[in-house]
Structures are given as C-alpha cells and as structure tokens.
Design an enzyme around this catalytic site. Structure first.
Site, PDB file in Angstrom:
ATOM      1  CD  GLU A 213       3.257   2.659   2.052  1.00  0.00           C
ATOM      2  OE1 GLU A 213       2.983   3.523   2.932  1.00  0.00           O
ATOM      3  OE2 GLU A 213       4.149   1.823   2.202  1.00  0.00           O
ATOM      4  CE  LYS A 262       8.650  -0.523   3.260  1.00  0.00           C
ATOM      5  NZ  LYS A 262       7.663  -1.598   3.440  1.00  0.00           N
TER       6      LYS A 262
HETATM    7  O1  OSB Z   1       4.198  -1.772   4.103  1.00  0.00           O
HETATM    8  O2  OSB Z   1       5.419  -0.242   4.852  1.00  0.00           O
HETATM    9  C1  OSB Z   1       4.992  -1.389   4.937  1.00  0.00           C
HETATM   10  C2  OSB Z   1       6.372  -3.100   8.083  1.00  0.00           C
HETATM   11  C3  OSB Z   1       6.626  -4.370   7.591  1.00  0.00           C
HETATM   12  C4  OSB Z   1       6.298  -4.656   6.289  1.00  0.00           C
HETATM   13  C5  OSB Z   1       5.740  -3.678   5.462  1.00  0.00           C
HETATM   14  C6  OSB Z   1       5.516  -2.394   5.939  1.00  0.00           C
HETATM   15  C7  OSB Z   1       5.798  -2.116   7.294  1.00  0.00           C
HETATM   16  C8  OSB Z   1       5.503  -0.845   7.935  1.00  0.00           C
HETATM   17  C9  OSB Z   1       6.311  -0.502   9.172  1.00  0.00           C
HETATM   18  O3  OSB Z   1       4.622  -0.098   7.578  1.00  0.00           O
HETATM   19  C10 OSB Z   1       7.151   0.703   8.998  1.00  0.00           C
HETATM   20  C11 OSB Z   1       8.136   0.871  10.141  1.00  0.00           C
HETATM   21  O4  OSB Z   1       9.214   0.260  10.116  1.00  0.00           O
HETATM   22  O5  OSB Z   1       7.818   1.651  11.033  1.00  0.00           O
HETATM   23 MG    MG Z   2       3.939  -0.181   2.724  1.00  0.00          MG
END
Ligand code: OSB
Ligand code: MG
Length: 370
Positions: A213, A262
C-alpha cells in the site's frame, strides 16, 4: 428534512497502545463528531482529521474552520428533500475532504433513519458481515512485532497489515513470515519510499504479500506506474486517490491493481460509491481503509464496506483494538469467523453513549439558523 441544528464536538480519545507509522507516533485520536438534528432525528458522523497535516493536509483547525464558516451555515435552517440536495449546498467547497465527509456521514445517517433503513441498505450494501483485518503499527523490534501479530491472530483477525518505514521494511516482513508462513499479509508505507528504493521494494516479491500500500509519494500516480511494472506484488493506492477521476487515471496508467477506499479521504460516501462502482466495472477489487475511527465513524464505514466490490478484508477492527471505551453502544466486536457484523438497525445501527461522548469532548459548538 428540515435541518434544525448541527452540533460539532472535537474529541480526544486515548489509544490502547501508541500507533506508529512512517508519519509519526499517535497516542490519541482527535477527531470531530458531527450531529445533525432534523425533525426529532439525530444523524451522526465523524471527521477523521489529525492534529497535524501529515497523512492529509487537513488538520483539526482547518476542519473546524471549513465546517463552522462554510459547510454548517450552508445547511442549518434549510429543508432538504434528500442527501443529494443536502450535498449540493456545499458542493462548491473545494478539497477539505475529511470535513465534507463527516457532514455527509451525519446527513446520510439522518436520511437513512428517517426512512427506517439501515445505512447499509440506504447506501446499497449487500453483505451481512464484512471481512476485516487489523493494521499493526511499527513496534520497537521485529521480535515484538511478531508477538503483537500473534496476539491479533489469537483475537481472530484473518488478515494482517504491517506498517513499514525506511530501515524498518523487509526485515519486518521476513520476521513475520518466518513465524506465520501462510497468513494473509500486506504492508503499508504511507509514502515513505522513492524509486531509489526499488531494489529493496523488489525483495517483497519473495514473501507472498497480498499487496503493497502506497509505497511512493502521497500525490503521485506516475511513479507508482513505473514501480508497478517492476514488481510482482500488487500495488494498492491510498493517499494518491482523492476521487473517481484519480482512480481512472491510476488504473489507466496501471499504477495499481487494487484501491483502498476511505470516505474521509475522498469526501464522503457518494464519491466512495462512484469509485467502488467504477472499479467494479473494470474488475479492480477495492477494500475499506480506516482512520482509527471511534464507533461513530466505524459504523458508517462498515455500512459502506457492505457494498459488493469491497472484496479484500477491511481495516475495520473491533472497538477494543483502538479504545478502552468506545462512544457507541454496543461496541463493535469481531465475529468468531473474523468478520464484522453489519448493523441492521436504522442508520449506523448503534446508539451514541452520550455520557462517554461528553467525557471525551474538548471543544463544542452548536449551530442553528440565526
Ligand atoms: O494509511 O491506512 C493508513 C490510520 C491513520 C492514517 C492512515 C492509515 C491508518 C491505518 C489505520 O492504517 C487503519 C485502522 O483504522 O485500523
Ligand atoms: Mg494506508
């Protein structure tokens, strides 16, 4: 529906353990909870900003400004027949996706409740349970990471995502794979690498990862397409995708074969569904990401993730993976099969624990038509 009042609450909730990524360490989540009151119904949403402009350019302060100076005044006192007409009131606001998404979530919850529908049904969801995984932050040592992963596997999570950063990358994957050769495993770099790291990134191909990712810059699509040609492991974009147009560009350029959605990052459910539908039409799987939401945001996310093309496990874990006490009742709990149940009650399907919400509120504003 007549919008009688909108309430905003900046919240501060302590995480059960610090969450470290290539962007830094978080001990608390500070978000804005939106409540829309309309004709005796309350709709709830969450603005998933962070205090600093690191993951996104938005911050608590910019979101409060955009909400109180522009979005909230565009809505209060108006009588709006449906979600689309409500969104049209502030469609002129450019960017500020998290602020807009939190308001859309609260409006959608209110409209779904007014029709007696679950938010999942209101959005076009088809699943009754959503496959989920867990996002594991950077740990002090690879050995500690393996232990933490083991604890989440014991809790029942069927997919593990580990955060990586320069110098804390391939060694972490080696350590986890050695102990757990067969689990569904993926990595998230949050834009910490460049094309100069290509030799290290190629090594991930030996570890049977579901995806990598966002390895490269947060605002890049082109260089990801260059990297994708060199890797066997599928690339997935998170930060680079802000709307359906970016999605089309990324897929046309072959910059990724998987998209993380998201709603906070793309400005809400409506844009998320456009991305979901476009990806479905070109056979690109999507999965639902997370922003360490409280149960308010989580409820909305689970409803969205119940749409049919959300095929890979989501970053939507149980309330207790994040917080000692959530602000919804009941809290979100994992099914024994490693999925999350999609609530069937009206709207987000969980009640707000008003007492707990009050405890975590650090700033409050209530807005009616002047
Ligand atoms: O990059 O997916 C991400 C949390 C805050 C900001 C960015 C990310 C994330 C997480 C957490 O990976 C995912 C979750 O809510 O469990
Ligand atoms: Mg991410």
């Amino acid at each position: 529906m007549k919008i009688d009042r909108i309430e905003l609450r900046q919240t501060k909730m302590e995480l059960v353990s610090p969450f470290e990524t290539s962007l830094g360490v978080e001990n608390y989540e500070e978000h804005i909870i939106v409540r829309v009151d309309s004709e005796g119904i309350s709709g709830w949403g969450e603005v998933v900003v962070e205090p600093t402009p690191s993951y996104s350019y938005e911050t608590l302060t910019t979101a409060w400004h955009i909400l109180t100076d522009f979005i909230v005044p565009s809505l209060v006192g108006k009588d709006l027949p449906d979600l689309a007409s409500a969104l049209a009131q502030f469609a002129w606001v450019r960017g500020h996706f998290m602020a807009r998404a939190g308001v859309e979530a609260a409006l959608a919850d209110a409209f779904a409740k007014s029709k007696g529908l679950s938010l999942s049904k209101f959005l076009g969801g088809t699943r009754t349970e959503v496959p989920v995984g867990v996002s594991v932050g950077l740990q002090a040592t690879p050995a500690r990471l393996v232990e933490v992963v083991g604890e989440y596997l014991k809790d029942g999570y069927k997919r593990i995502k580990i955060k990586i950063a320069p110098g804390r990358d391939i060694e972490l994957v080696k350590a986890v794979r050695k102990e757990y050769p067969d689990i569904l495993l993926q990595v998230d770099a949050n834009s910490a690498f460049t094309l100069a790291d290509i030799d290290m990134l190629k090594q991930f191909d030996d570890y049977n990862l579901q995806l990598i990712e966002q390895p490269l810059a947060y605002d890049d699509i082109y260089e990801h397409s260059v990297l994708a040609k060199e890797l066997k492991t599928p690339l997935c974009l998170d930060e680079s995708i802000s709307n359906v147009s970016d999605t089309k560009a990324a897929i046309a350029l072959k910059a990724c074969t998987i998209i993380n959605i998201k709603p906070g990052r793309v400005g809400g459910y409506t844009e998320s569904i456009k991305i979901h539908d476009f990806c479905a039409s070109v056979n690109i799987p999507v999965w639902h990401g997370g922003m360490d939401e409280s149960g308010v945001g989580r409820g909305g996310n689970i409803a969205l993730a119940s749409l049919p093309n959300f095929v890979l496990p989501a970053d939507l874990s149980a309330s207790k993976r994040y917080y000692k006490k959530d602000i919804v009742e009941p809290e979100f709990e994992l099914n024994p099969n490693g999925t999350m149940p999609v609530p069937t009650g009206p709207g987000i399907g969980v009640a707000i624990d008003k007492q707990e919400l009050e405890k975590v509120t650090v700033r409050k504003g209530s807005f009616k038509k002047a």
